[in-house]
Write a protein that holds these residues in place. Sequence first.
Motif, mmCIF file in Angstrom:
data_model
loop_
_atom_site.group_PDB
_atom_site.id
_atom_site.type_symbol
_atom_site.label_atom_id
_atom_site.label_comp_id
_atom_site.label_asym_id
_atom_site.label_seq_id
_atom_site.Cartn_x
_atom_site.Cartn_y
_atom_site.Cartn_z
ATOM 1 N N THR A 75 0.840 -1.198 0.000
ATOM 2 C CA THR A 75 0.000 0.000 0.000
ATOM 3 C C THR A 75 0.871 1.241 0.000
ATOM 4 O O THR A 75 2.057 1.179 0.334
ATOM 5 N N GLN A 76 0.282 2.356 -0.366
ATOM 6 C CA GLN A 76 0.894 3.662 -0.174
ATOM 7 C C GLN A 76 -0.185 4.566 0.397
ATOM 8 O O GLN A 76 -1.241 4.750 -0.213
ATOM 9 N N MET A 77 0.080 5.096 1.593
ATOM 10 C CA MET A 77 -0.884 5.959 2.271
ATOM 11 C C MET A 77 -0.287 7.360 2.370
ATOM 12 O O MET A 77 0.876 7.517 2.729
ATOM 13 N N LEU A 78 -1.101 8.370 2.052
ATOM 14 C CA LEU A 78 -0.660 9.755 2.095
ATOM 15 C C LEU A 78 -1.466 10.505 3.149
ATOM 16 O O LEU A 78 -2.703 10.473 3.127
ATOM 17 N N PHE A 79 -0.771 11.180 4.057
ATOM 18 C CA PHE A 79 -1.389 11.932 5.145
ATOM 19 C C PHE A 79 -1.072 13.415 4.959
ATOM 20 O O PHE A 79 0.094 13.806 4.974
ATOM 21 N N MET A 80 -2.125 14.216 4.753
ATOM 22 C CA MET A 80 -1.998 15.673 4.619
ATOM 23 C C MET A 80 -3.118 16.303 5.439
ATOM 24 O O MET A 80 -4.288 15.952 5.257
ATOM 25 N N LYS A 81 -2.764 17.236 6.338
ATOM 26 C CA LYS A 81 -3.740 17.821 7.257
ATOM 27 C C LYS A 81 -4.947 18.381 6.513
ATOM 28 O O LYS A 81 -4.819 19.069 5.515
ATOM 29 N N ASP A 82 -6.133 18.045 7.041
ATOM 30 C CA ASP A 82 -7.421 18.514 6.521
ATOM 31 C C ASP A 82 -7.693 18.087 5.077
ATOM 32 O O ASP A 82 -8.458 18.730 4.367
ATOM 33 N N ARG A 83 -7.067 16.995 4.642
ATOM 34 C CA ARG A 83 -7.293 16.473 3.296
ATOM 35 C C ARG A 83 -7.665 15.007 3.366
ATOM 36 O O ARG A 83 -7.191 14.265 4.215
ATOM 37 N N LYS A 84 -8.496 14.580 2.433
ATOM 38 C CA LYS A 84 -8.832 13.172 2.307
ATOM 39 C C LYS A 84 -8.096 12.622 1.089
ATOM 40 O O LYS A 84 -8.137 13.205 0.015
ATOM 41 N N THR A 85 -7.425 11.505 1.298
ATOM 42 C CA THR A 85 -6.739 10.825 0.215
ATOM 43 C C THR A 85 -7.260 9.393 0.131
ATOM 44 O O THR A 85 -7.887 8.903 1.076
ATOM 45 N N SER A 86 -7.016 8.741 -0.972
ATOM 46 C CA SER A 86 -7.444 7.350 -1.159
ATOM 47 C C SER A 86 -6.233 6.483 -1.428
ATOM 48 O O SER A 86 -5.228 6.948 -1.964
ATOM 49 N N SER A 87 -6.362 5.222 -1.072
ATOM 50 C CA SER A 87 -5.247 4.305 -1.246
ATOM 51 C C SER A 87 -5.764 2.914 -1.570
ATOM 52 O O SER A 87 -6.780 2.479 -1.037
ATOM 53 N N TYR A 88 -5.052 2.232 -2.420
ATOM 54 C CA TYR A 88 -5.319 0.836 -2.720
ATOM 55 C C TYR A 88 -4.564 0.008 -1.690
ATOM 56 O O TYR A 88 -3.374 0.225 -1.454
ATOM 57 N N TYR A 89 -5.223 -0.922 -1.027
ATOM 58 C CA TYR A 89 -4.623 -1.721 0.039
ATOM 59 C C TYR A 89 -4.683 -3.185 -0.367
ATOM 60 O O TYR A 89 -5.756 -3.751 -0.538
ATOM 61 N N ASN A 90 -3.521 -3.793 -0.578
ATOM 62 C CA ASN A 90 -3.410 -5.176 -1.023
ATOM 63 C C ASN A 90 -2.916 -6.029 0.133
ATOM 64 O O ASN A 90 -1.847 -5.777 0.670
ATOM 65 N N THR A 91 -3.713 -7.029 0.560
ATOM 66 C CA THR A 91 -3.354 -7.921 1.665
ATOM 67 C C THR A 91 -3.505 -9.374 1.211
ATOM 68 O O THR A 91 -4.148 -9.645 0.195
ATOM 69 N N PRO A 92 -2.976 -10.321 1.977
ATOM 70 C CA PRO A 92 -3.182 -11.731 1.641
ATOM 71 C C PRO A 92 -4.662 -12.132 1.707
ATOM 72 O O PRO A 92 -5.057 -13.148 1.156
ATOM 73 N N TYR A 93 -5.495 -11.309 2.370
ATOM 74 C CA TYR A 93 -6.916 -11.628 2.550
ATOM 75 C C TYR A 93 -7.817 -10.961 1.519
ATOM 76 O O TYR A 93 -9.017 -11.158 1.509
ATOM 77 N N GLY A 94 -7.229 -10.112 0.677
ATOM 78 C CA GLY A 94 -8.013 -9.437 -0.344
ATOM 79 C C GLY A 94 -7.539 -8.011 -0.550
ATOM 80 O O GLY A 94 -6.723 -7.486 0.200
ATOM 81 N N ASP A 95 -8.069 -7.385 -1.584
ATOM 82 C CA ASP A 95 -7.704 -6.025 -1.951
ATOM 83 C C ASP A 95 -8.901 -5.110 -1.766
ATOM 84 O O ASP A 95 -10.039 -5.519 -2.022
ATOM 85 N N PHE A 96 -8.642 -3.874 -1.328
ATOM 86 C CA PHE A 96 -9.725 -2.910 -1.177
ATOM 87 C C PHE A 96 -9.188 -1.488 -1.211
ATOM 88 O O PHE A 96 -7.991 -1.263 -1.095
ATOM 89 N N MET A 97 -10.100 -0.551 -1.401
ATOM 90 C CA MET A 97 -9.758 0.874 -1.391
ATOM 91 C C MET A 97 -10.091 1.442 -0.020
ATOM 92 O O MET A 97 -11.145 1.130 0.542
ATOM 93 N N ILE A 98 -9.193 2.270 0.490
ATOM 94 C CA ILE A 98 -9.447 2.931 1.764
ATOM 95 C C ILE A 98 -9.362 4.433 1.575
ATOM 96 O O ILE A 98 -8.666 4.927 0.692
ATOM 97 N N GLY A 99 -10.109 5.156 2.395
ATOM 98 C CA GLY A 99 -10.039 6.605 2.439
ATOM 99 C C GLY A 99 -9.364 7.017 3.731
ATOM 100 O O GLY A 99 -9.597 6.412 4.781
ATOM 101 N N ILE A 100 -8.531 8.041 3.655
ATOM 102 C CA ILE A 100 -7.790 8.526 4.817
ATOM 103 C C ILE A 100 -8.047 10.025 4.942
ATOM 104 O O ILE A 100 -7.696 10.791 4.043
ATOM 105 N N PHE A 101 -8.693 10.444 6.048
ATOM 106 C CA PHE A 101 -8.856 11.869 6.316
ATOM 107 C C PHE A 101 -7.950 12.224 7.479
ATOM 108 O O PHE A 101 -8.132 11.731 8.593
ATOM 109 N N THR A 102 -6.948 13.057 7.215
ATOM 110 C CA THR A 102 -5.973 13.440 8.239
ATOM 111 C C THR A 102 -6.493 14.643 9.000
ATOM 112 O O THR A 102 -6.638 15.727 8.444
ATOM 113 N N ASP A 103 -6.769 14.426 10.280
ATOM 114 C CA ASP A 103 -7.308 15.451 11.165
ATOM 115 C C ASP A 103 -6.197 16.321 11.748
ATOM 116 O O ASP A 103 -6.362 17.522 11.921
#
Length: 143
Positions: A75-103
């Motif tokens: 995965t690659q996760m990006l953290f920027m204050k007051d911004r929402k970013t998205s990331s593709y998360y690949n695990t042995p249990y499956g793949d999914f998209m996550i949203g990250i809102f940095t407070d």
Amino acid sequence: MDNKYIVSIKGLQEYDNEDENTDISLTTEAEFELQDGVYFIDYEESEITGLEGTKTSIEIGDNYVSLLRNGSVNTQMLFMKDRKTSSYYNTPYGDFMIGIFTDNLDIDITNNGGRVNVDYYLDINNSKTSKNNFEIEIRRQNS
């Protein structure tokens, strides 16, 4: 600069049900260096984090933190204050998209080490899953 450092990482995931909260700590040797005004931390994950076989690289700029994992989890996760970013998360249990809102993003770092503190919310399919925090402390390794 000598790039062998000790990195301590504390992470907390808080869910609506307090019984499910996850608290994890890792202290490990890492490479720490400055390149073109950006700090880089590289280390191998361990069994403690549940990510054994994964290399983690953290990039710390003036107003962002980027976390890149390659291995058992990708995965690659990006953290920027007051911004929402998205990331593709690949695990042995499956793949999914996550949203990250940095407070909150607090960076206090120099060539000698320092601290990074990040508060963020994680969602899957736009549904909040947890409130999270991680703190990184970087210090020179004693010879």
